[in-house]
Design a protein around this motif. Structure first.
Motif, PDB file in Angstrom:
ATOM      1  N   GLY A   1      50.725  50.904 -85.680  1.00 26.16           N
ATOM      2  CA  GLY A   1      50.053  51.006 -84.334  1.00 26.16           C
ATOM      3  C   GLY A   1      50.681  51.976 -83.385  1.00 26.16           C
ATOM      4  O   GLY A   1      51.048  53.125 -84.002  1.00 26.16           O
ATOM      5  N   PHE A   2      50.344  51.777 -82.165  1.00 27.20           N
ATOM      6  CA  PHE A   2      50.672  52.808 -81.209  1.00 27.20           C
ATOM      7  C   PHE A   2      52.195  52.836 -80.833  1.00 27.20           C
ATOM      8  O   PHE A   2      52.711  51.689 -80.746  1.00 27.20           O
ATOM      9  CB  PHE A   2      49.504  52.970 -79.931  1.00 27.20           C
ATOM     10  N   ASP A   3      52.669  53.815 -80.196  1.00 24.47           N
ATOM     11  CA  ASP A   3      54.024  53.906 -79.609  1.00 24.47           C
ATOM     12  C   ASP A   3      54.175  53.281 -78.130  1.00 24.47           C
ATOM     13  O   ASP A   3      53.614  53.949 -77.218  1.00 24.47           O
ATOM     14  CB  ASP A   3      54.693  55.305 -79.647  1.00 24.47           C
ATOM     15  N   GLU A   4      54.581  51.983 -77.906  1.00 26.25           N
ATOM     16  CA  GLU A   4      54.549  51.633 -76.668  1.00 26.25           C
ATOM     17  C   GLU A   4      55.409  52.286 -75.572  1.00 26.25           C
ATOM     18  O   GLU A   4      55.468  51.965 -74.594  1.00 26.25           O
ATOM     19  CB  GLU A   4      54.716  50.169 -76.690  1.00 26.25           C
ATOM     20  N   TYR A   5      56.373  53.100 -76.016  1.00 24.80           N
ATOM     21  CA  TYR A   5      57.219  53.706 -74.906  1.00 24.80           C
ATOM     22  C   TYR A   5      56.365  54.535 -74.174  1.00 24.80           C
ATOM     23  O   TYR A   5      56.557  54.850 -72.765  1.00 24.80           O
ATOM     24  CB  TYR A   5      58.323  54.663 -75.761  1.00 24.80           C
ATOM     25  N   LEU A   6      55.129  55.214 -74.579  1.00 28.05           N
ATOM     26  CA  LEU A   6      54.495  56.412 -74.028  1.00 28.05           C
ATOM     27  C   LEU A   6      53.682  55.679 -73.068  1.00 28.05           C
ATOM     28  O   LEU A   6      52.663  54.612 -73.455  1.00 28.05           O
ATOM     29  CB  LEU A   6      53.622  56.988 -75.110  1.00 28.05           C
TER      30      LEU A   6
END
Length: 300
Positions: free
Chosen positions: A154-159
């Motif tokens: 998936g996508f990087d949730e930090y960003l």
């Protein structure tokens, strides 16, 4: 092809309704998943009154990548599209997607924006960073084969911003191609909004430094790209000062925010790189958390 469409939304009830109407008209067989939250404009009630949304996921965070991942977790299609809530698919959208999939497991297309003086659209974007050629995609209008999303985690949730750019770097690392199809187009009724804000620049450069250091380490390519962007922004802001459109104090404040953002993003990117040394480079992905949804309505 079994298609799921994930639509993150936040306080955009009327625009979301137009988005859903277009999907119902042009992609009637898609599984539609709306990830809402936390909206305060009656979005939940509007969705529950419709019969063309399959799943509504309520989340407690305003971060787009968290919303995207929450939708990925419940999507069942072997192809999953991510669509911004303020965009409407054109009649040729599905045909463009189907045409691109045999060429690449990721397909994207342009956004047509209506301006006072006419219409603008986007061009295909590809760049070489170090030895790697990166093909960027339109984060508000893109479709992936499910196997690719699983490989990316998936996508990087930090960003908070730039999640699609980060995913493009990771797609390049994993040797996944991206196909561009002009027919896979979406439309946005758009009102131009200019201006330079300190907070936006700080978040932008924190995201930029984070994703470059995370994906490339402390290599010259990462530093060069960040420095070039910072200098270009400084020159643009300087011109605005000379024109009288920006106060010198705002210029200095923006510069301070950029420096702070770069330092913090680079440090966090290095930690993330050490935390996940696999090609996915995603220590904050789907597999990292289990508390995204606070409520889920499944009408499948």
């Amino acid at each position: 092809m079994d298609l799921s469409v994930v639509i993150p939304t936040l306080n955009g009830r009327d625009r979301l309704a137009a988005c859903l109407d277009a999907l119902a008209a042009h992609v009637p067989d898609a599984e539609v998943i709306v990830v809402n939250g936390p909206s305060t404009d009656g979005t939940t009630g509007m969705i529950r009154d419709r019969d063309d949304v399959d799943v509504l996921v309520e989340v407690s965070t305003r971060t787009e990548n968290v919303a995207r991942n929450a939708g990925l977790e419940v999507a069942t299609g072997d192809v999953v599209a991510s669509l911004r809530h303020d965009l409407v698919v054109e009649p040729s959208w599905l045909a463009g997607l189907e045409d691109g999939l045999p060429e690449a497991p990721v397909v994207t297309g342009p956004t047509h924006r209506t301006l006072d003086g006419g219409m603008t659209t986007e061009e295909f974007e590809r760049r070489r960073i170090g030895s790697r050629e990166v093909t960027y995609f339109n984060g508000g209008n893109v479709a992936f084969r499910r196997s690719v999303l699983d490989a990316l985690d998936g996508f990087d949730e930090y960003l908070e911003t730039g999640g699609d750019r980060d995913a493009a770097h990771r797609l390049a690392t994993l040797d996944y191609a991206v196909a561009w199809r002009p027919e896979m187009c979406v439309r946005q009724e758009y009102s131009a909004d200019g201006g330079i804000t300190t907070g936006d620049r700080g978040a932008e450069f924190r995201s930029l430094a984070y994703r470059l250091v995370k994906n490339y380490g402390l290599q010259p390519a990462a530093a060069t790209d960040t420095t070039r962007r910072a200098l270009r922004d400084a020159l643009d802001a300087g011109r605005e000062v000379l024109r009288g459109n920006l106060a010198p104090t705002e210029w200095f404040g923006t510069g301070r925010a950029v420096v702070t953002g770069v330092a913090r993003g680079a440090a966090d990117g290095l930690v993330a790189r050490l935390k996940d040394r696999t090609p996915a480079r995603n220590p904050h992905g789907v597999s990292d958390r289990s508390d995204r949804a606070v409520a889920r309505y499944d009408w499948r």
